[in-house]
Scaffold this motif. Structure first.
Motif, PDB file in Angstrom:
ATOM      1  N   GLY A 131     -11.645  -7.314  11.828  1.00  0.00           N
ATOM      2  CA  GLY A 131     -11.062  -6.630  10.678  1.00  0.00           C
ATOM      3  C   GLY A 131      -9.825  -7.329  10.155  1.00  0.00           C
ATOM      4  O   GLY A 131      -9.653  -7.512   8.934  1.00  0.00           O
ATOM      5  N   ALA A 132      -8.940  -7.755  11.058  1.00  0.00           N
ATOM      6  CA  ALA A 132      -7.713  -8.433  10.642  1.00  0.00           C
ATOM      7  C   ALA A 132      -8.010  -9.772   9.979  1.00  0.00           C
ATOM      8  O   ALA A 132      -7.395 -10.136   8.968  1.00  0.00           O
ATOM      9  N   ILE A 135      -9.314  -9.057   6.360  1.00  0.00           N
ATOM     10  CA  ILE A 135      -8.429  -8.380   5.403  1.00  0.00           C
ATOM     11  C   ILE A 135      -7.127  -9.135   5.184  1.00  0.00           C
ATOM     12  O   ILE A 135      -6.623  -9.210   4.059  1.00  0.00           O
ATOM     13  N   LEU A 139      -4.418 -10.404   1.799  1.00  0.00           N
ATOM     14  CA  LEU A 139      -3.060  -9.869   1.616  1.00  0.00           C
ATOM     15  C   LEU A 139      -2.015 -10.954   1.455  1.00  0.00           C
ATOM     16  O   LEU A 139      -0.850 -10.650   1.191  1.00  0.00           O
ATOM     17  N   ALA A 343       1.310  -2.826   3.847  1.00  0.00           N
ATOM     18  CA  ALA A 343      -0.145  -2.967   3.807  1.00  0.00           C
ATOM     19  C   ALA A 343      -0.679  -3.478   5.149  1.00  0.00           C
ATOM     20  O   ALA A 343      -1.695  -2.982   5.654  1.00  0.00           O
ATOM     21  N   ALA A 344       0.006  -4.468   5.730  1.00  0.00           N
ATOM     22  CA  ALA A 344      -0.428  -5.011   7.023  1.00  0.00           C
ATOM     23  C   ALA A 344      -0.352  -3.947   8.111  1.00  0.00           C
ATOM     24  O   ALA A 344      -1.262  -3.827   8.945  1.00  0.00           O
ATOM     25  N   SER A 346      -0.543  -0.686   7.679  1.00  0.00           N
ATOM     26  CA  SER A 346      -1.593   0.309   7.426  1.00  0.00           C
ATOM     27  C   SER A 346      -2.953  -0.202   7.888  1.00  0.00           C
ATOM     28  O   SER A 346      -3.743   0.544   8.475  1.00  0.00           O
ATOM     29  N   VAL A 347      -3.231  -1.485   7.611  1.00  0.00           N
ATOM     30  CA  VAL A 347      -4.503  -2.072   8.034  1.00  0.00           C
ATOM     31  C   VAL A 347      -4.615  -2.066   9.556  1.00  0.00           C
ATOM     32  O   VAL A 347      -5.652  -1.686  10.125  1.00  0.00           O
ATOM     33  N   LEU A 351      -7.303  -0.123  11.870  1.00  0.00           N
ATOM     34  CA  LEU A 351      -8.158  -0.855  12.810  1.00  0.00           C
ATOM     35  C   LEU A 351      -8.012  -0.315  14.230  1.00  0.00           C
ATOM     36  O   LEU A 351      -8.990  -0.299  15.003  1.00  0.00           O
ATOM     37  N   SER A 422       5.188  -5.392  11.522  1.00  0.00           N
ATOM     38  CA  SER A 422       4.002  -4.538  11.509  1.00  0.00           C
ATOM     39  C   SER A 422       3.756  -3.924  12.887  1.00  0.00           C
ATOM     40  O   SER A 422       3.393  -2.747  13.001  1.00  0.00           O
TER      41      SER A 422
END
Length: 542
Positions: A131-132, A135, A139, A343-344, A346-347, A351, A422
């Protein structure tokens, strides 16, 4: 000559000033630890708060004050070090957990714990890594390599077993506590092993041999680390039983137990094994054998000493994490684009949620298939609590993130700074929000959870007995003190498969009574009390 003397005097003054600043910092930090204990006591009955969240909030508040007083230059009074965490703070926490854990529940659910802690961690790491990598490229965080993405998976797959100790109660919810905490210990060890493997392997040339090498390495580390902890615990039991150290000094007994427990952790680290697994199983073995070989006063002292050291280390960790969350050096790199950091974070938080769900529910289903009794199966409500209670991220994630994305404690690249900030955000949010909601969630989903009834045995009424110290390593509470000959012996393979726990328990008790206890002592062994008749008559068995 005069210049040289003045230079020496100047250096001495600088050293003196530095020492004074260190003393002031330590005084302030100890005062904050005392404040955490007092405030935590006042909030003991609060349904939302616990010691971890209290220390975290006090750390953040202190960081704000220091930030204002320093003119925005610093927010903490100590420098975070992975060595400080892994060498001094983590060992007493994990050892006390093994020393106090209900061994009956832990070993009955051992296979499920390994399934969650090992296989589940790998699944969670894979989900977070994939996922990272997909995404973060969109970003525009900065240059991150394959090794960084794999490290991110290992970092955020590490649950916080310290928070679990604060949130769950092993007397009220023994099954949940056993599964979540046992998984947390194995999870921490797996995450650290996985993280170290990622750093040691050549990721530019990936093939099937690397996967097999990692699997073999992990199995070796797990077995070797466990055996080292068991052997160290047995050695301590044998020495204390044979030498009767308590006849001269109970202080020596306590000191020997503490030092040998810590020695097991350091030996594991020296041999590149998992110190977490080693010290955990050392604690289990010491509570089963060594603890019963010491004098009565030493039993009381060790029980409270281990618990106190663990408690102080837990508060220390969360207090520092709270202060370090406002470190201006890390945040100045992302001040020009705060949206990217948000954003990072939240992602990564999303995850973490998905990665944990990806293994808790499927593996719980597989675990239930292997269990015949409905009482042993994990209900859907319990699965939800297991999923939720393991969402908290803590000091292990922080330490691994610092190891991967900082150089000598400093952050010099924007991408690294984004990952550090993050990680801090995820740790704070998960600890405070998920931690606050865990107790109400348990009351909502399991409103009539009965109190766990301890078996009524002779020495269980003794206040100096540690939790579950009188319960054998395997088996259920009902047959913990039953004569092994009275346990039903299966007459066929089908009966053996239906009652594997009782069968293994019977075999273990028979082996334990015939060989282990005569050699290493344990429950039933009467240690030498200073000045008592047993000191003159020698040791005996009840």
């Amino acid at each position: 000559m005069v210049f040289e003397i003045s230079s020496v005097v100047s250096k001495l003054q600088m050293v003196s000033t530095s020492d004074h600043a260190s003393v002031v910092s330590m005084n302030l930090f100890v005062a904050l630890l005392c404040a955490c204990i007092v405030i935590g006591h006042l909030l003991e009955e609060n349904r939302w708060m616990n010691e971890s969240i209290t220390a975290l909030l006090i750390g953040i508040s202190t960081g704000v004050v220091i930030l204002l007083l320093s003119g925005g230059k610093s927010s903490h009074i100590l420098v975070f070090s992975e060595d400080l965490f892994f060498i001094y703070l983590l060992p007493p926490i994990i050892f006390n957990a093994g020393f106090q854990v209900k061994k009956k529940q832990f070993f009955v659910n051992f296979m499920t714990i390994i399934l969650f802690g090992a296989i589940g961690t790998l699944i969670s790491c894979a989900v977070i890594t994939l996922g990272a990598s997909q995404i973060f490229e969109k970003l525009d965080i900065g240059p991150l390599e394959l090794g960084d993405y794999l490290a991110i998976g290992a970092i955020f797959a590490a649950t916080d077993s310290v928070c679990t100790l604060q949130v769950l109660n092993q007397d009220e919810t023994p099954l949940l506590y056993s599964l979540v905490f046992g998984e947390g210990v194995v999870n921490d060890a797996t995450s650290v092993v996985l993280f170290n493997a990622i750093q040691s392997f050549d990721l530019d040339h990936i093939d099937s041999s690397i996967a097999l090498h990692f699997l073999g390495n992990f199995l070796y580390l797990f077995v070797a680390s466990t055996m080292l902890g068991v052997l160290t615990g047995l050695l301590s039991a044998y020495i204390i039983k044979k030498l009767y150290i308590g006849r001269h000094s109970t202080d020596r007994e306590v000191a020997l137990m503490m030092l040998m427990a810590y020695l097991s952790y350091m030996l594991a680290e020296l041999c590149y094994l998992s110190g977490i697994l080693t010290v955990f199983f050392c604690g289990i073995v010491m509570s089963h054998y060594t603890w019963h070989n010491v004098t009565e006063s030493s039993r009381i002292t060790t029980k409270h000493s281990f618990a106190t050291l663990s408690f102080v280390a837990e508060i220390f960790i969360f207090l520092y994490v709270g202060m370090d969350a406002l470190d201006i050096e890390k945040w100045k790199f992302v001040s020009d684009s705060p949206g990217t950091s948000i954003a990072a974070s939240s992602v990564l938080l999303g995850l973490v949620l998905v990665g944990r769900a990806a293994f808790v529910f499927p593996l719980s289903f597989l675990s239930n298939l292997a269990k015949k009794s409905p009482n042993e199966k994990i209900s859907f409500r319990q699965q939800v609590i297991i999923w939720w209670a393991g969402l908290m991220r803590g000091a292990v994630s922080m330490a691994l993130a610092y190891n991967q994305f900082t150089m000598s404690g400093h952050t010099s690249l924007r991408s690294n700074a984004v990952m550090i900030t993050s990680t801090i955000t995820v740790v704070l949010f998960s600890t405070v929000v998920f931690g606050l909601m865990t107790k109400p969630l348990i009351r909502l989903l399991l409103p009539h959870t009965p109190k766990h009834k301890e078996i009524n045995i002779v020495i269980a009424t003794d206040a100096s007995t540690p939790k579950s110290a009188t319960v054998p390593l395997l088996g259920s509470a009902q047959d913990s003190e039953v004569d092994i000959d009275s346990i039903h012996r299966p007459s066929s393979i089908r009966a053996l498969l239906r009652t594997p726990t009782h069968t293994v328990h019977r075999l273990w008790r028979k082996f334990d009574d015939a060989f282990m206890r005569p050699v290493f002592g344990g429950r039933g062994f009467v240690p030498v009390e200073p000045g008592s008749p047993s000191e003159r008559n020698g040791h005996q068995w009840r």
